[in-house]
Design an enzyme around this catalytic site. Structure first.
Site, PDB file in Angstrom:
ATOM      1  N   GLY A  82      42.444  38.103  43.324  1.00 25.17           N
ATOM      2  CA  GLY A  82      41.634  38.213  44.540  1.00 25.17           C
ATOM      3  C   GLY A  82      40.181  38.365  44.156  1.00 25.17           C
ATOM      4  O   GLY A  82      39.822  38.352  42.984  1.00 25.17           O
ATOM      5  N   ALA A 111      40.881  38.496  36.988  1.00 22.70           N
ATOM      6  CA  ALA A 111      40.453  37.110  37.182  1.00 22.70           C
ATOM      7  C   ALA A 111      40.645  36.739  38.647  1.00 22.70           C
ATOM      8  O   ALA A 111      41.080  37.554  39.459  1.00 22.70           O
ATOM      9  CB  ALA A 111      41.280  36.187  36.292  1.00 22.70           C
ATOM     10  N   LYS A 112      40.347  35.490  38.942  1.00 21.04           N
ATOM     11  CA  LYS A 112      40.405  35.024  40.331  1.00 21.04           C
ATOM     12  C   LYS A 112      41.762  35.268  40.981  1.00 21.04           C
ATOM     13  O   LYS A 112      41.846  35.569  42.161  1.00 21.04           O
ATOM     14  CB  LYS A 112      40.099  33.525  40.391  1.00 21.04           C
ATOM     15  CG  LYS A 112      38.627  33.224  40.209  1.00 21.04           C
ATOM     16  CD  LYS A 112      38.203  32.043  41.093  1.00 21.04           C
ATOM     17  CE  LYS A 112      36.716  31.769  40.973  1.00 21.04           C
ATOM     18  NZ  LYS A 112      36.400  31.102  39.686  1.00 21.04           N
ATOM     19  N   ARG A 113      42.844  35.126  40.157  1.00 23.76           N
ATOM     20  CA  ARG A 113      44.187  35.283  40.746  1.00 23.76           C
ATOM     21  C   ARG A 113      44.398  36.679  41.357  1.00 23.76           C
ATOM     22  O   ARG A 113      45.317  36.875  42.137  1.00 23.76           O
ATOM     23  CB  ARG A 113      45.268  34.995  39.697  1.00 23.76           C
ATOM     24  CG  ARG A 113      45.259  35.965  38.537  1.00 23.76           C
ATOM     25  CD  ARG A 113      46.354  35.721  37.530  1.00 23.76           C
ATOM     26  NE  ARG A 113      46.035  36.395  36.292  1.00 23.76           N
ATOM     27  CZ  ARG A 113      45.387  35.836  35.284  1.00 23.76           C
ATOM     28  NH1 ARG A 113      45.017  34.582  35.345  1.00 23.76           N
ATOM     29  NH2 ARG A 113      45.107  36.529  34.199  1.00 23.76           N
TER      30      ARG A 113
END
Ligand code: GLU
Ligand code: ZN
Length: 313
Positions: free
Chosen positions: A247, A243-245
């Site tokens: 990167g 996911a976005k976390r």
């Protein structure tokens, strides 16, 4: 038997490395022996659909070296098809109108369910018949349509083996039509896979819990289900789903950084056990090496080091 597989991106966001791995497996599984691959844009989840994301998904697939047959099928262009499937379920009293809010369902549930599926629906509205919908509509009360779950078909997953999830505990009666007036994923995917002649569904194993629901719908609508293969997802170094976390692992970002598709495909092929090293390779060159059984039965951990190895920094 002729194989028809499908690639089914949701244009709710950009496609990332995790999606790419699943598409690669799905494409390689269908293509040998002259199989057909169809592309379907799953854009009925309208509030979350991002403008341009469908074209982007098609570009990402082409960049990966994956192709498909015929025109893409776009779900928002097929609403009448889903509506007639719903009508059939109503006629046979296999669905009922549900006026519960998310909060109602959560409050009535005995225990919150462990996974992201949410609490099991307690059957609050199951006493209604489909005719009750007219009265609710006249009163201006919004409602969804829920499918009556009487049993939970087991299935043999081509990758993960025998699956015995009990839908009566795992969610219970499920929504096939949302109160917003649009079909739920479960109904749309069954109607589409059947109409498109899909014989095998290869997708991420986060969708294993959806499969008993879909099998119930195939049976209720008198349709033949495809074979299913659910493959492990890609996770970040913390073991959580990509996911976005973690990167930026969007394919668009890799592309913009000058990563070659062969470099990514090589990494993915190695992660799937088809090649001894993550050397660059084109998707089509993997056809002879493809083996579903070679894929490790656990998530693939995508590290920063592996990304650096393909030239993404
Ligand atoms: N559109 C879904 C996704 O991108 C896949 C649904 C399916 O394969 O059945 O996660
Ligand atoms: Zn209800």
């Amino acid at each position: 038997m002729h194989t028809t597989g499908r690639l089914a991106p949701s244009p709710t966001g950009a496609q990332h490395v995790g999606n790419a791995r699943t598409y690669l497996v799905a494409w390689l599984s269908a293509r040998p022996r002259g199989g057909t691959v169809r592309l379907r844009i799953e854009d009925i989840d309208s509030p979350r659909v991002k403008a341009g994301a469908a074209e982007q998904a098609a570009d990402d697939l082409r960049w990966l070296g994956l192709d498909w047959d015929g025109d893409p099928v776009v779900q928002t262009e097929r609403l009448p098809l889903y509506a007639s499937a719903l009508d059939e379920l109503k006629r046979r009293e296999l669905v009922y109108p549900c006026t519960c809010t998310r909060a109602d369902v959560a409050a009535a549930a005995s225990a919150p369910h462990a996974d992201h599926e949410g609490p099991t629906y307690p059957g609050t509205c199951a006493g209604r018949t489909s005719a009750d919908a007219d009265r609710l509509a006249a009163e201006g009360r919004p409602f969804a349509w829920r499918f009556r779950v009487t049993d939970s078909p087991p299935f043999t997953d081509r990758f993960a083996g025998e699956q015995r999830l009990d839908q009566r505990e795992l969610g219970g009666d499920f929504v096939v039509w949302k109160s917003a007036g649009t079909p739920a994923y479960q109904l749309a995917v069954v109607v589409d896979d059947a109409a498109m002649g899909v014989t095998e569904v290869v997708r991420g194993d986060d969708l294993v819990p959806s499969t008993p629901r879909q099998l119930l719908l195939y049976r209720a609508l008198g349709l033949t289900p495809p074979a299913f293969a659910h493959v492990p997802l890609v996770v970040g170094e913390d073991g959580r789903r990509l996911a976005k976390r973690h990167g930026d692992t969007r394919l668009a970002a890799l592309r913009a950084a000058g990563v070659r598709p062969e470099a990514l495909v090589g990494l993915l092929a190695w992660s799937c056990g088809w090649r001894p090293t993550p050397e660059p390779v084109a998707a089509r060159e993997l056809l002879p090496a493809f083996r579903l059984e070679a894929i490790p039965p656990r998530p693939f951990v995508l590290t920063a080091e592996l990304l650096r190895g393909i030239g993404f920094t």
